[in-house]
Design a protein around this motif. Structure first.
Motif, short mmCIF file in Angstrom:
data_model
loop_
_atom_site.label_atom_id
_atom_site.label_comp_id
_atom_site.label_asym_id
_atom_site.label_seq_id
_atom_site.Cartn_x
_atom_site.Cartn_y
_atom_site.Cartn_z
N ALA A 182 0.86 -1.18 0.00
CA ALA A 182 0.00 0.00 0.00
C ALA A 182 0.89 1.23 0.00
CB ALA A 182 -0.90 0.00 1.23
N ASN A 190 -8.76 -2.01 8.30
CA ASN A 190 -7.98 -1.25 7.31
C ASN A 190 -7.76 -2.03 6.02
OD1 ASN A 190 -6.14 -3.13 8.25
ND2 ASN A 190 -4.41 -1.71 8.27
N SER A 222 -9.14 -1.76 3.29
CA SER A 222 -9.19 -0.91 2.11
C SER A 222 -7.91 -0.13 1.89
CB SER A 222 -10.36 0.08 2.23
OG SER A 222 -10.14 0.99 3.31
N TYR A 223 -7.09 0.00 2.95
CA TYR A 223 -5.84 0.77 2.84
C TYR A 223 -4.89 0.31 3.94
CZ TYR A 223 -2.61 4.70 2.34
OH TYR A 223 -1.49 5.48 2.15
N LYS A 231 -7.57 6.92 1.84
CA LYS A 231 -6.42 6.13 1.38
C LYS A 231 -5.14 6.96 1.35
CE LYS A 231 -9.04 2.69 -1.25
NZ LYS A 231 -10.35 3.04 -0.65
#
Length: 484
Positions: A33, A159, A161-162, A255
């Motif tokens: 990420a 987390n 998603s990011y 993000k």
């Protein structure tokens, strides 16, 4: 007092409820990420001004706190009423007057909420992440004569998603042991020093009223009534700094990218965290989830009112010295002003759109004012307090004029019609009381103490007020256990 309506009637979304407490550790951070963008508060504010088509030279100079400083804030009540006409909380944008509770819940309240989201607080994400609560430790203790169960809690924010950011919510819960059932709980949104005081052992004795830097309240006083007490650390999930907006829950939802002008600020993010803490309390069998109150001072006094506006599950609130951006009327030009809130040190509390009101727009251009923020809590009880209003800001000993106690009182008076429409009672007087007078006959309450910018001296009066609404299952056993 009229019973609160259900969530569907309010048209509010509270986010994903917490799961039951778990001892499973959060997975390690996931790889691949991109790191969050790093900006200083000054850089981020300048970026937002450009998005709004504004230049820094268009922004008004922020008034100084000290009455003796050049370009000082106004501390003359005779000069405060620059914008005497407040928006009517009970008139629809169409011009139609609101005469029934159904019109308030279905039409006028959503209008006010939309104005706050667009112009001041920003919009929270529609689909926030889930929070998994873990009981890190649970142990019996004695808090100055009262046997309590202490739980150290961490809410792990999903987390997935990011993965570059991990966000956790820190909270401590104290509940009395010698009771016969679930207890009411007062949750304090704590400053860092007060959070550290909650972690300290043995339990620290409270500071004297008016002690500089003492911005917390004494949870022991709540426990003595047979209630629980929780300490929430808002900075654990969102920094109080514009340079931290690509971190915390705001950064996680973006993000790691900077905010847009409509995105939520720290006040709304802190309110989100308080709601997630309430999710946990609803799952704890020691807690009566219908009787959870919220307490906060200064910036967290603002966050208390914002939380109450967006989460109808909280039963009662104490907002202390919340001032500009909180209970104080924006249109009452006294003490702190919108230009101060739009500065690089404070702009992060609000959405980007709010910056316009520190520049080409002013308080008179706002479609709302903070009597309507208070009214969004109706018909639930709210206690608003402040310190002495001696005209020297709060930097001087004994002063809380920067927070404008009279401006907060006037806003509370103006919220009264909404309370009355919903079958509750507003303040018992429209005359500004003398210092030390508690006004608590209605569902809105007020008190101003003589010790400056601190919540502690009004705390006993709030507890007496809260005692009309919170019900300990067997508080006398707690008092008996103190050996007094």
């Amino acid at each position: 007092m009229a019973a609160p309506l259900g969530l569907a009637a309010l048209g509010l979304t509270l986010g994903v409820a917490a799961q039951a407490p778990s001892t499973v550790k959060q997975p390690a951070e996931k790889p691949n990420a991109a790191a969050p963008v790093k900006l200083t508060a000054e850089q981020d504010r300048e970026r937002l001004l450009k998005l709004l088509g504004l230049r820094d030279e268009q922004m008004r100079r922020a008034p100084a706190t000290d009455a003796g400083a050049p370009h000082a804030a106004n501390y003359d009540e005779a000069k405060a009423h620059v914008y005497p006409n407040l928006p009517d909380a009970l008139v629809l944008k169409s011009g139609e007057r609101v005469t029934t509770p159904a019109q308030w819940w279905g039409q006028r309240r959503p209008e006010i909420v939309a104005d706050y989201e667009r112009e001041i607080l920003g919009r929270a994400p529609e689909h926030p992440p889930a929070v998994r609560w873990e009981v890190e430790s649970e142990r019996p203790e004695n808090w100055r004569g009262i046997d309590v169960m202490t739980k150290r809690l961490v809410g792990h924010v999903d987390n997935a998603s990011y993965a570059a950011l991990q966000v956790n919510i820190d909270m401590i819960l104290y509940t009395p042991v010698h009771v016969d059932g679930p207890v009411p709980v007062l949750m304090e949104m704590a400053f860092q020093k007060d959070w550290e005081r909650a972690l300290a052992r043995p339990f620290e004795a409270p500071a004297a009223p008016g002690t500089p830097g003492h911005w917390g309240v004494d949870g022991h006083d709540a426990l003595a009534r047979g209630w629980g007490f929780a300490v929430l650390n808002p900075l654990s999930f969102q920094a109080d700094d514009g340079g931290g907006l690509t971190q915390g829950i705001i950064g996680l939802m973006n993000k790691g990218q900077p905010r847009g002008v409509n995105d939520w600020g720290a006040l709304r993010a802190w309110a989100w965290g308080a709601s997630r803490a309430l999710d946990y309390l609803e799952s704890d069998t020691a807690v009566n989830p219908k009787e959870v109150g919220l307490v906060g001072h200064s910036r967290f006094g603002k966050a208390v009112l914002v939380t109450m506006a967006f989460d109808p599950r909280f039963a009662i609130a104490y907002s202390s010295s919340s001032g500009e951006g909180g209970a104080k009327l924006y249109r009452h030009i006294y003490g702190e002003q919108m230009a101060n809130l739009a500065s690089a040190s404070l702009y992060h509390w609000f959405c980007g759109n709010f910056l316009r009101y520190g520049g080409p727009l002013n308080a008179g251009d706002l479609p709302v004012d903070n009597h309507e923020l208070i009214a969004l809590s109706a018909p639930r009880p709210v206690f608003i307090g402040g310190g002495s209003n001696n005209g020297d800001g709060y930097a001087q000993a004994g002063g809380d004029a920067w927070a404008d106690p009279r401006g907060m009182f006037l806003a509370e008076v103006a919220a009264g019609p909404v309370y009355r429409l919903l079958g509750a009672k507003g303040l018992a007087t429209a005359e500004f009381p003398t210092v030390g007078t508690t006004v608590a006959a209605g569902d809105l309450a007020w008190r101003q103490h003589p010790y400056g910018h601190t919540p502690a001296p009004n705390w006993p009066a709030f507890l007496d007020f809260a005692g009309k609404y919170l019900h300990a299952p067997a508080g006398e056993k707690v008092l008996a256990g103190m050996g007094r």
